[in-house]
Write an enzyme that holds these catalytic residues in place. Structure first.
Site, short mmCIF file in Angstrom:
data_model
loop_
_atom_site.label_atom_id
_atom_site.label_comp_id
_atom_site.label_asym_id
_atom_site.label_seq_id
_atom_site.Cartn_x
_atom_site.Cartn_y
_atom_site.Cartn_z
CD GLU A 259 -2.11 2.06 1.74
OE1 GLU A 259 -1.88 3.05 1.01
OE2 GLU A 259 -2.28 2.11 2.97
CB CYS A 293 -1.34 7.01 1.31
SG CYS A 293 -2.59 6.07 2.14
C1 UN1 Z 1 -3.00 6.08 4.83
O1 UN1 Z 1 -2.88 7.29 4.63
O2 UN1 Z 1 -1.98 5.31 4.76
O3 UN1 Z 1 -8.89 6.70 3.86
C2 UN1 Z 1 -4.27 5.42 5.19
C3 UN1 Z 1 -8.19 7.29 4.70
C4 UN1 Z 1 -7.84 6.57 5.98
C5 UN1 Z 1 -6.66 5.67 5.78
C6 UN1 Z 1 -5.45 6.34 5.22
N1 UN1 Z 1 -8.98 5.79 6.41
O4 UN1 Z 1 -7.80 8.43 4.54
#
Ligand code: UN1
Length: 505
Positions: A259, A293
């Site tokens: 990921e 992310c």
């Molecule tokens: C991440 O930034 O690695 O959808 C995960 C989202 C969160 C998860 C982010 N539930 O922004």
């Protein structure tokens, strides 16, 4: 006192914690408060020998844990979730202290682990396989899902608790033991979290299910990734890190679940509800100081409403309070480090050099800690802004304009990463075009309509395509990544018959 949460979580008396440590020393890494730049505490790192010991504990833990019936494993997960619920406020505060998330987001992260734990408890009675009809008389075929082994989980600083939660709760309910290597920006959150899980499991008689190793990527990370005793490595982090993990794990024919980075865009159509769009974009672009992310990094707005939407965003940005993440009213905390601030400054300088116009923000905040002003940069006419192809982990939003939806979708898809995407529109046709079942709309793993690109619920599968790595974590059937599948064919008659009509008399 600001660091009282360390005492409340028992970290001050934890054997791995070195209270009062001020800088990295051999074998000790210091965790800093990014809002003040002050050290919080040190943690003792693993070496080759202690890594080996912990890994053996995980291997032994797996051998026992896989024999525990899945619904009983579910009850252990329930106890872990109870432990996390009971410490939600403290864990949330520790996350804020260590990585600079505002209080509400720190708490939200703990809630995300609680949610996936609840999901895993339900799953403990639903690890369903399929049965299929055999072409042969008196034969049966079924698929069953079996525990995989100890799983190596590598997490990043920006979700120092919940991403472990996604992996650990699912992996554990599937019968795997979990060996966690957290980011050294957030070792205290990891210690506190893992202690709660380990204590809950041990209280119910299960050892070695939740283990932790800490160390540098080049030492402990490399060791884990290359270790054949870990059949699955689940890693969250940059595309650069993922390329290395993917290659090393593939070399030993292991499995990886990656990921990685995103470069997420929001498209805004002329008929969109602009008030809704401005709120959704603002949260996704500046929330977590742009360090998700899933952060919105690009805005692709129809030229006829660009002026209006930009004015709304600039106004919203002007009201955003940047500061102490634990203070009431703060919406944007610090970046994680001085290096991150420099990355922000470099990206803005590059955007300017490439013809981008800074509409708001554009510089660091002159205060202790790693604070920066949320920034909006408009791409020059022609939409060519090469820096916008990079994921800079900071609150920078690049704005592009478009005339036709096809053009907007092509712009959105025209980057290497493929995590999250969104459209704001009042039109059913545009929304469905964006989600087209022919695969000609968004090329991302996540697609939103009238919402920003961040803030996924745990129920769906989470992850992305292209350079994002292709892995899926969290809800839906992501659990299958943590198990091995066995196709079982049973002859309950007394004839020997072959498939495909083969005769072998
Ligand atoms: C991440 O930034 O690695 O959808 C995960 C989202 C969160 C998860 C982010 N539930 O922004």
């Amino acid at each position: 006192m600001r660091t009282g949460v360390l005492q409340r979580l028992g970290l001050d008396s934890h054997p791995r914690v070195v209270m009062g440590a001020r800088e990295n020393a051999p074998g000790v890494a210091v965790s800093f408060d990014p809002a003040t730049g002050q050290p919080l505490a040190g943690v003792r790192l693993d070496n080759a020998e202690s890594y080996e010991r912990t890994l053996r504990t995980s291997v032994e833990g797996f051998k026992a844990w896989r024999n525990v019936p899945a619904p009983v494993r579910g009850q252990v997960i329930r106890a872990v979730a109870d432990g996390i619920r009971a410490r939600k406020d403290d864990l949330g505060e520790l996350i804020s202290l260590e990585v600079g998330k505002i209080r509400s987001e720190g708490l939200g992260e703990v809630q995300e682990t609680i949610d996936i734990a609840d999901f895993a408890v339900g799953l403990s009675r639903q690890l369903y396989g399929l049965t299929m009809p055999s072409e042969r008389r008196d034969h049966a075929i079924r698929e069953q899902w079996l525990p995989l082994g100890p799983v190596g989980v590598i997490t990043a600083f920006n979700f120092p608790h919940a991403v472990w939660g996604w992996n650990a709760m699912l992996g554990a309910v599937c019968g795997d033991s979990i060996l966690w290597k957290p980011s050294l920006f957030a070792p205290l959150t990891a210690l506190a979290t893992n202690e709660i899980a380990r204590a809950a499991a041990e209280r119910l008689g299960h050892k070695g299910v939740f283990e932790l190793v800490m160390g540098l990527d080049a030492e402990i990370g490399e060791r884990m990734v290359a270790d054949r005793r870990l059949p699955l490595i689940s890693a969250t982090g940059s595309c650069r890190m993922g390329r290395r993990v993917g290659a090393v794990v593939a070399e030993r024919l292991g499995r990886s679940l990656l990921e990685l980075g995103g470069n997420n865009a929001v498209i805004v159509e002329p008929d969109a509800d602009l008030a809704l769009a401005a709120r959704g974009i603002t949260f996704s672009a500046v929330g977590t100081a742009g360090q998700r992310c899933t952060t919105t990094r690009r805005l692709i707005v129809h030229e006829s409403i660009a002026g209006d939407l930009i004015a709304r965003l600039v106004k919203a940005y002007a009201s955003i309070k940047v500061g102490d993440p634990l203070a009431e009213g703060t919406l944007v905390g610090p970046l994680i480090s001085e290096a991150a601030v420099q990355g922000y400054e470099r990206a803005i300088a590059a955007a300017r050099a490439q013809g981008g116009e800074v509409l708001t923000g554009g510089q660091r905040v002159n205060a202790p800690g790693h604070f920066v002003a949320p920034t909006i940069i408009r791409a020059p006419a022609g939409n060519i802004l090469p820096i916008a192809r990079d994921e800079t982990f900071a609150p920078i939003l690049y704005v592009f304009t478009f005339k036709t939806l096809d053009e907007a979708i092509a712009l959105q898809n025209g980057v290497d990463q493929g995590l999250s995407s969104a459209i704001f529109t009042g039109s059913m046709r545009s929304a469905e075009r964006f989600l087209s079942p022919h695969g000609t709309g968004s090329d991302c793993g996540l697609a939103y309509v009238n919402l920003g690109t961040s803030g996924a619920e745990i129920g769906g599968a989470f992850g992305g395509e292209k350079d994002t790595g292709g892995g899926r974590e969290s809800g839906s059937d992501s659990w299958k990544a943590y198990m091995r599948r066995q196709t079982c064919t049973i002859n309950f008659g007394s004839e020997f018959t072959l498939a495909q009509g083969i005769r072998f008399e």
